[in-house]
Write an enzyme that holds these catalytic residues in place. Sequence first.
Site, mmCIF file in Angstrom:
data_model
loop_
_atom_site.group_PDB
_atom_site.id
_atom_site.type_symbol
_atom_site.label_atom_id
_atom_site.label_comp_id
_atom_site.label_asym_id
_atom_site.label_seq_id
_atom_site.Cartn_x
_atom_site.Cartn_y
_atom_site.Cartn_z
ATOM 1 N N MET A 173 0.812 -1.219 0.000
ATOM 2 C CA MET A 173 0.000 0.000 0.000
ATOM 3 C C MET A 173 0.850 1.276 0.000
ATOM 4 O O MET A 173 0.438 2.293 0.556
ATOM 5 C CB MET A 173 -0.961 -0.018 1.184
ATOM 6 C CG MET A 173 -1.919 -1.216 1.166
ATOM 7 S SD MET A 173 -2.886 -1.389 -0.350
ATOM 8 C CE MET A 173 -4.072 -0.078 -0.110
ATOM 9 N N ARG A 174 2.009 1.230 -0.617
ATOM 10 C CA ARG A 174 2.858 2.416 -0.764
ATOM 11 C C ARG A 174 3.115 2.650 -2.241
ATOM 12 O O ARG A 174 3.344 1.688 -2.977
ATOM 13 C CB ARG A 174 4.202 2.207 -0.064
ATOM 14 C CG ARG A 174 4.087 1.891 1.411
ATOM 15 C CD ARG A 174 3.744 3.122 2.224
ATOM 16 N NE ARG A 174 3.614 2.831 3.642
ATOM 17 C CZ ARG A 174 3.377 3.757 4.561
ATOM 18 N NH1 ARG A 174 3.205 5.019 4.227
ATOM 19 N NH2 ARG A 174 3.270 3.428 5.820
ATOM 20 N N ASN A 185 1.694 -5.032 -10.211
ATOM 21 C CA ASN A 185 0.814 -4.668 -9.089
ATOM 22 C C ASN A 185 -0.584 -5.221 -9.339
ATOM 23 O O ASN A 185 -0.993 -5.367 -10.493
ATOM 24 C CB ASN A 185 0.739 -3.138 -8.973
ATOM 25 C CG ASN A 185 -0.108 -2.697 -7.806
ATOM 26 O OD1 ASN A 185 0.011 -3.227 -6.698
ATOM 27 N ND2 ASN A 185 -0.993 -1.733 -8.034
ATOM 28 N N HIS A 240 -4.590 -4.343 -8.490
ATOM 29 C CA HIS A 240 -5.422 -3.235 -8.040
ATOM 30 C C HIS A 240 -6.879 -3.689 -7.966
ATOM 31 O O HIS A 240 -7.378 -4.334 -8.888
ATOM 32 C CB HIS A 240 -5.283 -2.048 -9.006
ATOM 33 C CG HIS A 240 -6.088 -0.867 -8.553
ATOM 34 N ND1 HIS A 240 -5.699 -0.065 -7.505
ATOM 35 C CD2 HIS A 240 -7.300 -0.401 -8.962
ATOM 36 C CE1 HIS A 240 -6.612 0.861 -7.301
ATOM 37 N NE2 HIS A 240 -7.598 0.680 -8.163
#
Length: 240
Positions: free
Chosen positions: A136-137, A158, A160
């Site tokens: 979450m960065r 990633n 999402h």
Amino acid sequence: MAKKINIGTLISGGGTNLQAIIDACAHGQIDATILFTGSDNPGAKGMDRARKAGIDTFVVDYSRIISACKQGISDADLPRDFDLAETLSKQKLVSNDAANGQAHFFIKSRAIAERQLLDQMAAYDDMDLLVLAGFMRVLTPYFIDRINTEPGQFRIMNIHPALLPAFPGTDGYGDTFRYGCKVGGCTVHFIDYGEDTGPIIGQKAFEISDRDTLDDVKRNGLEKEWELYPACIQKFAESL
Ligand code: GAR
């Protein structure tokens, strides 16, 4: 069978996607070995999943680093190979006004944390792909350029919780649900210099009925994520 690739993983929370990837590797559904699991969050429950699977782990405590930065950042705190002007000019995460102190603080403090991530990852120089599994960065160009060393080749993936380009940001399922969408979904994409803007590798959708609660949407979405992420990693392995 594709060439076996080496992947690194970063997580922040419960790690159910990490578990799906661990299981897919164990069952031969992905031709990959997980080299390490890192986290920005010392309390991330998912780290137990990694340890149980015998995977190396490390933590770079972002909250502690950012709090320390709020006391002041001197040039000596910054990574020696960090160039603020270059990183600011490339990034598409925050307002890019050169005189914007908040943007400078954001980029500098993240680069300090990212240097620590890179130092932890340095032992794994045979990594082919970095997989963000609920990390979450955001990552700045300082970090991204040190992973994507071959021009034009993306090496950070990633997942999402929305059908990008709709609902980027930190609460994809919540934003989908509150908008009243009748279809939700998840997206696996490569990381570029923006937030959730990189090239899309795969997506899965599911219907949202009028009876569904936000918890239903999250549960249905996660189940799709656990299928999608391993499939996208395998697609990457087969592309090498
Ligand atoms: C997942 O829903 C993932 O899509 C999301 O965090 C959750 C992590 O769950 N990621 C993001 O929002 C990234 N911006 P997990 O820790 O159980 O895998």
